[in-house]
Design an enzyme around this catalytic site. Structure first.
Site, PDB file in Angstrom:
ATOM      1  N   ARG A 253       1.287  49.342   1.234  1.00 12.97           N
ATOM      2  CA  ARG A 253       0.464  48.541  -0.586  1.00 12.97           C
ATOM      3  C   ARG A 253       1.496  47.402  -1.115  1.00 12.97           C
ATOM      4  NH1 ARG A 253      -2.399  49.693   2.994  1.00 12.97           N
ATOM      5  NH2 ARG A 253      -4.076  50.746   2.761  1.00 12.97           N
TER       6      ARG A 253
ATOM      7  N   SER B 291      -8.749  51.547  -4.737  1.00 16.18           N
ATOM      8  CA  SER B 291      -8.055  52.854  -4.833  1.00 16.18           C
ATOM      9  C   SER B 291      -7.641  52.799  -5.898  1.00 16.18           C
ATOM     10  CB  SER B 291      -7.812  53.260  -3.531  1.00 16.18           C
ATOM     11  OG  SER B 291      -8.608  53.919  -2.474  1.00 16.18           O
TER      12      SER B 291
ATOM     13  N   GLU C  38      -2.573  52.888  -7.697  1.00 13.91           N
ATOM     14  CA  GLU C  38      -1.724  51.365  -6.739  1.00 13.91           C
ATOM     15  C   GLU C  38      -2.231  50.238  -7.666  1.00 13.91           C
ATOM     16  OE1 GLU C  38      -3.929  51.762  -2.918  1.00 13.91           O
ATOM     17  OE2 GLU C  38      -4.870  50.087  -3.411  1.00 13.91           O
TER      18      GLU C  38
HETATM   19  C1  LIG Z   1     -14.497  48.276  -3.359  1.00 15.46           C
HETATM   20  C2  LIG Z   1     -12.629  47.999  -3.406  1.00 15.46           C
HETATM   21  C3  LIG Z   1     -12.557  48.150  -2.482  1.00 15.46           C
HETATM   22  C4  LIG Z   1     -10.715  47.925  -2.176  1.00 15.46           C
HETATM   23  N1  LIG Z   1     -10.509  48.319  -0.312  1.00 15.46           N
HETATM   24  C5  LIG Z   1      -9.323  48.413  -0.454  1.00 15.46           C
HETATM   25  C6  LIG Z   1      -8.218  48.345   1.036  1.00 15.46           C
HETATM   26  O1  LIG Z   1      -9.592  49.458   1.758  1.00 15.46           O
HETATM   27  N2  LIG Z   1      -7.209  48.259   1.712  1.00 15.46           N
HETATM   28  C7  LIG Z   1      -6.076  47.908   0.750  1.00 15.46           C
HETATM   29  O2  LIG Z   1      -5.456  47.188   0.689  1.00 15.46           O
HETATM   30  N3  LIG Z   1      -7.077  47.321  -0.620  1.00 15.46           N
HETATM   31  C8  LIG Z   1      -8.645  48.052  -0.783  1.00 15.46           C
HETATM   32  N4  LIG Z   1      -9.069  47.002  -2.181  1.00 15.46           N
HETATM   33  C9  LIG Z   1      -8.131  46.509  -3.538  1.00 15.46           C
HETATM   34  C10 LIG Z   1      -7.999  45.057  -3.449  1.00 15.46           C
HETATM   35  O3  LIG Z   1      -9.647  44.821  -2.573  1.00 15.46           O
HETATM   36  C11 LIG Z   1      -7.124  45.376  -2.383  1.00 15.46           C
HETATM   37  O4  LIG Z   1      -5.248  45.089  -3.214  1.00 15.46           O
HETATM   38  C12 LIG Z   1      -6.723  43.249  -2.197  1.00 15.46           C
HETATM   39  O5  LIG Z   1      -5.308  42.793  -1.540  1.00 15.46           O
HETATM   40  C13 LIG Z   1      -6.422  42.336  -3.754  1.00 15.46           C
HETATM   41  O6  LIG Z   1      -6.625  41.012  -3.563  1.00 15.46           O
HETATM   42  P1  LIG Z   1      -7.043  40.035  -5.251  1.00 15.46           P
HETATM   43  O7  LIG Z   1      -6.826  39.063  -4.977  1.00 15.46           O
HETATM   44  O8  LIG Z   1      -8.499  40.711  -5.514  1.00 15.46           O
HETATM   45  O9  LIG Z   1      -5.470  40.594  -6.191  1.00 15.46           O
HETATM   46  P2  LIG Z   1      -6.063  40.777  -7.872  1.00 15.46           P
HETATM   47  O10 LIG Z   1      -6.446  42.327  -8.511  1.00 15.46           O
HETATM   48  O11 LIG Z   1      -5.919  39.372  -8.293  1.00 15.46           O
HETATM   49  O12 LIG Z   1      -3.850  41.180  -7.648  1.00 15.46           O
HETATM   50  C14 LIG Z   1      -3.631  42.061  -7.305  1.00 15.46           C
HETATM   51  C15 LIG Z   1      -1.729  41.754  -6.743  1.00 15.46           C
HETATM   52  O13 LIG Z   1      -1.327  40.870  -6.620  1.00 15.46           O
HETATM   53  C16 LIG Z   1      -0.781  39.662  -7.523  1.00 15.46           C
HETATM   54  N5  LIG Z   1      -1.226  38.368  -6.629  1.00 15.46           N
HETATM   55  C17 LIG Z   1      -2.518  37.996  -6.631  1.00 15.46           C
HETATM   56  N6  LIG Z   1      -2.224  36.757  -6.958  1.00 15.46           N
HETATM   57  C18 LIG Z   1      -0.835  36.671  -6.089  1.00 15.46           C
HETATM   58  C19 LIG Z   1      -0.460  35.341  -4.990  1.00 15.46           C
HETATM   59  N7  LIG Z   1      -1.225  34.374  -4.705  1.00 15.46           N
HETATM   60  N8  LIG Z   1       0.861  35.312  -5.422  1.00 15.46           N
HETATM   61  C20 LIG Z   1       0.758  36.451  -5.043  1.00 15.46           C
HETATM   62  N9  LIG Z   1       1.124  37.709  -6.035  1.00 15.46           N
HETATM   63  C21 LIG Z   1      -0.500  38.356  -6.399  1.00 15.46           C
HETATM   64  C22 LIG Z   1      -1.365  40.099  -8.825  1.00 15.46           C
HETATM   65  O14 LIG Z   1      -0.278  39.959  -9.805  1.00 15.46           O
HETATM   66  C23 LIG Z   1      -1.215  41.533  -8.788  1.00 15.46           C
HETATM   67  O15 LIG Z   1      -0.387  42.417  -8.878  1.00 15.46           O
HETATM   68  C24 LIG Z   1     -10.447  47.157  -3.126  1.00 15.46           C
HETATM   69  C25 LIG Z   1     -10.985  47.086  -4.020  1.00 15.46           C
HETATM   70  C26 LIG Z   1     -12.014  47.397  -4.029  1.00 15.46           C
HETATM   71  C27 LIG Z   1     -12.297  47.072  -5.573  1.00 15.46           C
END
Ligand SMILES: Cc1cc2nc3c(=O)[nH]c(=O)nc-3n(C[C@H](O)[C@H](O)[C@H](O)COP(=O)(O)OP(=O)(O)OC[C@H]3O[C@@H](n4cnc5c(N)ncnc54)[C@H](O)[C@@H]3O)c2cc1C
Length: 295
Positions: A168, A217, A287
């Site tokens: 992560r 998580s 996380e």
């Molecule tokens: C129901 C549910 C299930 C999930 N299951 C999983 C799972 O199985 N495995 C897992 O790993 N995660 C899981 N997640 C967490 C999440 O979906 C992941 O971490 C996902 O990759 C985050 O993507 P996001 O676009 O929503 O990121 P955001 O929440 O918008 O951003 C997350 C981080 O990344 C940074 N960021 C965003 N975009 C960029 C960019 N373009 N360049 C650099 N930094 C950036 C942000 O500043 C922040 O620090 C889950 C979440 C939910 C709600």
């Protein structure tokens, strides 16, 4: 900046609440809110916006934005930066592409490997930043190259070797953000790929509180254990702070029942952390990314 970003440009808004941009449905306003339509437009925005604070968001599925919001520009790639193409055997996805769309696109194009992303409700950019993973796979396993942008709007092509990739985590020695990724994937069977996607989604439906506002998580798994198991063994399922509650279904999820503030959620995260440490001796670390100002 106004010459480059006209007031009439609907991709820029002022004082937009970020609650609508996070899966926890909480978060105060950003001074400036920008959905970049293209990488070139983003580069122009950054070179004009200069040294002010930036908050990068994809779908906000791993981020807790505090109730006071963010003093600076929120750059939201979801809804912008959405190009998804296949050239030869390389799939190129811009940062704002939803992971579910990428997974289906690859399977339908006859490539295997990224099916596990189908149930992760984030964008490519957020997944690269978090090294998102599930079922024993992580996104960086399949990355051939990424394009990044710095705060002056300079775009560069980088490889996995330029980042420190871990559980992560994808750290760079530079200040840069992801604007696209190229994936080289093994050939696969479309029907089998789509079946694996359905299987991933079915497992999530069985094990996670799918119809609720949450951020997946909350805590990282400590070495050799699971945060959810520790929280459950500490008897904390159902623990509540205002409208935020530890999911009775999956102990590592915190649910916003509808009325929670970011402060409720942050307080509950702190209480879970303290109680787990008291009862098991293990200090869990979040996380989820906690950003912005308190109300
Ligand atoms: C129901 C549910 C299930 C999930 N299951 C999983 C799972 O199985 N495995 C897992 O790993 N995660 C899981 N997640 C967490 C999440 O979906 C992941 O971490 C996902 O990759 C985050 O993507 P996001 O676009 O929503 O990121 P955001 O929440 O918008 O951003 C997350 C981080 O990344 C940074 N960021 C965003 N975009 C960029 C960019 N373009 N360049 C650099 N930094 C950036 C942000 O500043 C922040 O620090 C889950 C979440 C939910 C709600």
């Amino acid at each position: 900046m106004s010459a480059l970003i006209p007031e009439a440009d609907t991709t820029v808004r002022y004082g937009e609440r970020l609650a609508g941009r996070t899966t926890w449905r909480v978060g105060g306003p950003a001074d400036l809110f920008y959905v970049p339509p293209t990488i070139a437009a983003l580069a122009a925005f950054l070179s004009a916006y200069r040294d002010r604070p930036l908050l990068w968001l994809g779908l906000g599925s791993n981020t807790l934005v505090r109730d006071g919001g963010f003093r600076g520009a929120a750059i939201v790639t979801a809804g912008g930066l959405g190009d998804l193409t296949l050239a030869g055997a390389t799939v190129r996805a811009e940062a704002g592409v939803p992971l579910a769309k990428l997974a289906r696109f690859c399977a339908q194009a006859g490539y295997a490997g990224l099916e596990f992303l189908a149930g992760i409700p984030g964008t490519v950019g957020g997944a690269l930043a978090m090294n998102a993973g599930a079922g024993g796979h992580e996104i960086w396993e399949y990355v051939a190259a990424v394009e990044t942008i710095d705060r002056h709007g300079r775009v560069d092509t980088r490889t996995r070797a330029d980042f420190e990739i871990a559980y992560r985590r994808a750290a760079s020695s530079r200040e840069e953000w992801f604007v696209s990724a190229s994936f080289v994937l093994p050939a696969g069977d479309t029907e089998a790929g789509m079946a694996r996607i359905r299987e991933h989604l079915a497992i999530r439906n069985r094990t996670q509180p799918m119809q609720t506002a949450n951020a997946g998580s909350v805590f990282r798994n400590p070495p050799g254990d699971h945060a959810g198991r520790l929280i459950e063994s500490a008897g904390l399922k159902g623990l509540r702070e205002g409208g935020a509650v530890v999911s009775p279904r999956h102990a590592n999820f915190i649910i916003n029942e509808g009325t929670a503030s970011a402060a409720d959620i942050e307080c509950l995260i702190g209480r879970v952390q303290a109680l787990v440490q008291q009862r098991t001796g293990i200090l869990l670390s979040p996380e989820v990314k906690i950003v912005g100002d308190a109300a």
